[in-house]
Design an enzyme around this catalytic site. Structure first.
Site, PDB file in Angstrom:
ATOM      1  N   SER A 153     -43.173  12.409   8.943  1.00 52.75           N
ATOM      2  CA  SER A 153     -43.082  12.087  10.369  1.00 52.75           C
ATOM      3  C   SER A 153     -44.440  12.306  11.002  1.00 52.75           C
ATOM      4  O   SER A 153     -45.169  13.219  10.623  1.00 52.75           O
ATOM      5  CB  SER A 153     -42.037  12.988  11.034  1.00 52.75           C
ATOM      6  OG  SER A 153     -42.307  13.121  12.418  1.00 52.75           O
ATOM      7  N   THR A 158     -12.527  10.335  -0.290  1.00 56.41           N
ATOM      8  CA  THR A 158     -11.996   9.132   0.355  1.00 56.41           C
ATOM      9  C   THR A 158     -12.016   9.450   1.847  1.00 56.41           C
ATOM     10  O   THR A 158     -11.887  10.625   2.224  1.00 56.41           O
ATOM     11  CB  THR A 158     -10.551   8.808  -0.093  1.00 56.41           C
ATOM     12  OG1 THR A 158      -9.712   9.910   0.226  1.00 56.41           O
ATOM     13  CG2 THR A 158     -10.470   8.537  -1.596  1.00 56.41           C
ATOM     14  N   HIS A 159     -12.197   8.446   2.644  1.00 61.12           N
ATOM     15  CA  HIS A 159     -12.348   8.662   4.100  1.00 61.12           C
ATOM     16  C   HIS A 159     -13.453   9.674   4.384  1.00 61.12           C
ATOM     17  O   HIS A 159     -13.393  10.391   5.374  1.00 61.12           O
ATOM     18  CB  HIS A 159     -11.044   9.135   4.743  1.00 61.12           C
ATOM     19  CG  HIS A 159      -9.858   8.299   4.368  1.00 61.12           C
ATOM     20  ND1 HIS A 159      -9.476   7.194   5.076  1.00 61.12           N
ATOM     21  CD2 HIS A 159      -9.003   8.396   3.315  1.00 61.12           C
ATOM     22  CE1 HIS A 159      -8.408   6.652   4.496  1.00 61.12           C
ATOM     23  NE2 HIS A 159      -8.107   7.351   3.427  1.00 61.12           N
ATOM     24  N   LYS A 207     -40.895  17.102   8.189  1.00 59.17           N
ATOM     25  CA  LYS A 207     -39.986  16.016   7.819  1.00 59.17           C
ATOM     26  C   LYS A 207     -40.325  15.362   6.487  1.00 59.17           C
ATOM     27  O   LYS A 207     -41.478  15.153   6.149  1.00 59.17           O
ATOM     28  CB  LYS A 207     -39.986  14.928   8.898  1.00 59.17           C
ATOM     29  CG  LYS A 207     -39.243  15.297  10.162  1.00 59.17           C
ATOM     30  CD  LYS A 207     -37.781  15.642   9.947  1.00 59.17           C
ATOM     31  CE  LYS A 207     -36.905  14.437   9.700  1.00 59.17           C
ATOM     32  NZ  LYS A 207     -36.700  13.615  10.898  1.00 59.17           N
ATOM     33  N   GLU A 226     -33.132   3.954   3.750  1.00 59.52           N
ATOM     34  CA  GLU A 226     -32.848   3.408   5.086  1.00 59.52           C
ATOM     35  C   GLU A 226     -33.268   1.941   5.190  1.00 59.52           C
ATOM     36  O   GLU A 226     -32.589   1.130   5.816  1.00 59.52           O
ATOM     37  CB  GLU A 226     -33.572   4.234   6.154  1.00 59.52           C
ATOM     38  CG  GLU A 226     -32.940   5.606   6.313  1.00 59.52           C
ATOM     39  CD  GLU A 226     -33.772   6.510   7.212  1.00 59.52           C
ATOM     40  OE1 GLU A 226     -33.385   6.713   8.354  1.00 59.52           O
ATOM     41  OE2 GLU A 226     -34.826   6.993   6.766  1.00 59.52           O
TER      42      GLU A 226
END
Ligand code: ARG
Length: 467
Positions: A283, A161-162, A289, A296
């Site tokens: 990338s 949480t948080h 990468k 996304e």
């Protein structure tokens, strides 16, 4: 070559300005409704025939012409021209060609209907089909999540949480927490269908028609259970479009939350997951990468759908009844949302299906951040201590472990007794992630028996929704 036609103009002296025509045209985006428009025309022809406004021969000839046009639209042999104001105009232009119905017979079809009741009906038909199509795709995502949950068996991970370590949970419990919202979205789509199962056709421009056409006949032909109770409402309301778009937006937002987790899990710091090469990108400059672009894009496109929804609602808010041309602006946002989910859902499903979760890593971190502190406090409550005190005592254990740079489970019996005499060595029974998880056996909890139950419940629900 066919000539440009307009569906209006009798009372006008000159042709519309080019700037108006350019502004007004919607054919480039409403052409996707062409087949629905022709289905509507076939039903309308039947209503005209029933009302004795077409002879038997005329009805047969018109039906054949419409079917012919329908085939040509499907094959691409007939399509719109830049001159056509909208899908209705383009199809009427086609129908008037000698090859189809010709001007005399074709000219009879428009009696008693308006583009206002047409478009309100077509969008419902289109969204009805989009609901089943997207529903199937969403079902695949839900299944992919359930399959991953099942494959995760009783492996553990930190629940947060948080974004901070909170309490250990089953990996399966976490994955199912992304599945249930999508099951609810499937229920929303089913519910939307029921509420929007009424045909506006026959409402004409706004008030109905004088020709004795039977809207119930048309509704039946078009697969609607009902006719709209109010022709003004039928032609002017778009809450059905807005509700549909909200559901799509909610699907995207829920997917975006899953995507965000996967993006974090995929970092070197978390190292919870390896994404399949087929669902990762590289990338152009950094050879090492491997990026989670599917996730996304899911996150990014959710913003786009929120824009579609708010744009539509803003367009609707000031409109007086009945039809206003502003309503033409309902289509691009909802089409955009549909098109977006159509490419997004399969990609998300593929990414979820093929991702490999690192159970050892997740499990090793499941007690990090003193995530068993609640269990210690609740153990003390079971020994009779008020929770207020138990919370403080457990907190003192955390402070001690933190000062030593160790975990709660690394404190000695003497350490515990030194914090509070009630902390006997039996407290160790609750100092493992698996006991913490198993103890949470109330309905909806993360105990393995409960998670197994929720997985079967989800499967039953999906089967029911798919039937
Ligand atoms: N293209 C319009 C729409 O999408 C339908 C046509 C109604 N036009 C009109 N001038 N009454 O809403």
């Amino acid at each position: 070559m066919s000539e440009k036609i307009a569906l209006w103009g009798g009372r006008f002296q000159g042709a519309p300005a080019e700037a108006l025509a350019a502004l007004s045209v919607s054919t480039h985006f409403d052409w996707r409704l062409a087949d629905y428009d022709l289905q509507g025309s076939l039903a309308h022809a039947k209503a005209l025939h029933e009302a004795k406004l077409l002879t038997d021969n005329e009805y047969l000839a018109l039906t054949a012409a419409l079917e012919h046009l329908r085939q040509d639209v499907a094959s691409g042999a007939f399509t719109y021209s830049p001159e056509d104001e909208d899908v209705h105009t383009a199809l009427e232009r086609g129908l008037l060609e000698d090859k189809y119905a010709g001007a005399e017979l074709g000219g009879k079809l428009r009696a008693g209907r308006s583009r206002n009741d047409q478009i309100a009906t077509l969008i419902r038909m289109y969204l009805r089909d989009a609901a089943s199509h997207l529903g199937k795709q969403l079902m695949n995502l839900a299944h992919a999540l359930i399959n991953q949950a099942e494959a995760a068996e009783n492996h553990l991970m930190p629940g947060r949480t948080h974004m901070q370590h909170a309490q250990p949970v089953l990996v399966a419990h976490q994955l199912m927490a992304h599945c249930w919202p999508q099951i609810r979205n499937l229920e929303r789509l089913a519910d939307w269908r029921k509420r929007n199962d009424a045909s506006p056709y026959g409402g004409g421009a706004l008030a109905g028609n004088t020709l004795g056409l039977d809207p119930e006949l048309v509704a039946r032909e078009l697969g609607f259970a009902n006719v709209c109770q109010n022709s003004i409402d039928g032609t002017a309301s778009r809450d059905g479009v807005a509700e549909f778009l909200y559901i799509l937006t909610q699907i995207a937002v829920d997917m975006s939350r899953l995507a965000e987790e996967i993006i974090i899990w995929n970092t070197a710091e978390f190292d919870y997951v390896t994404l399949d090469d087929a669902y990762s990108t590289g990338s152009s400059i950094m050879p090492q990468k491997k990026n989670p672009d599917v996730a996304e894009l899911a996150r990014g496109k959710a913003g786009r759908l929120i824009g579609d929804l708010t744009g539509l609602l803003a367009m609707l808010k000031g409109l007086p009844l009945a039809y206003d041309r502003d309503l033409q602006e309902d289509k691009e946002p909802v089409f955009d949302a549909i098109d977006t989910l159509e490419v997004l859902l399969p990609a998300m499903t593929g990414m979820v299906e093929t991702m490999r979760l690192h159970y050892d890593r997740m499990e090793a971190l499941s007690t990090a951040g003193f995530s068993l502190a609640t269990d210690v406090a609740e153990w003390l409550v079971k020994q009779g201590m008020p929770f207020r005190r138990a919370h403080e005592v457990s907190g003192a254990c955390v402070a001690l472990a933190e000062s030593r740079g160790c975990g709660l489970e690394d404190l000695s019996d003497a350490d515990f007794a030194g914090v509070n005499p009630a902390l006997t060595s039996e407290v160790r029974d609750v100092l493992s992630a698996s006991s913490a998880v198993s103890a949470r056996r109330g309905a909806g909890g993360t105990a393995p028996v409960r998670v197994a139950e929720q997985i079967s419940a989800a499967r039953v629900r999906l089967e029911w929704l798919g039937a």
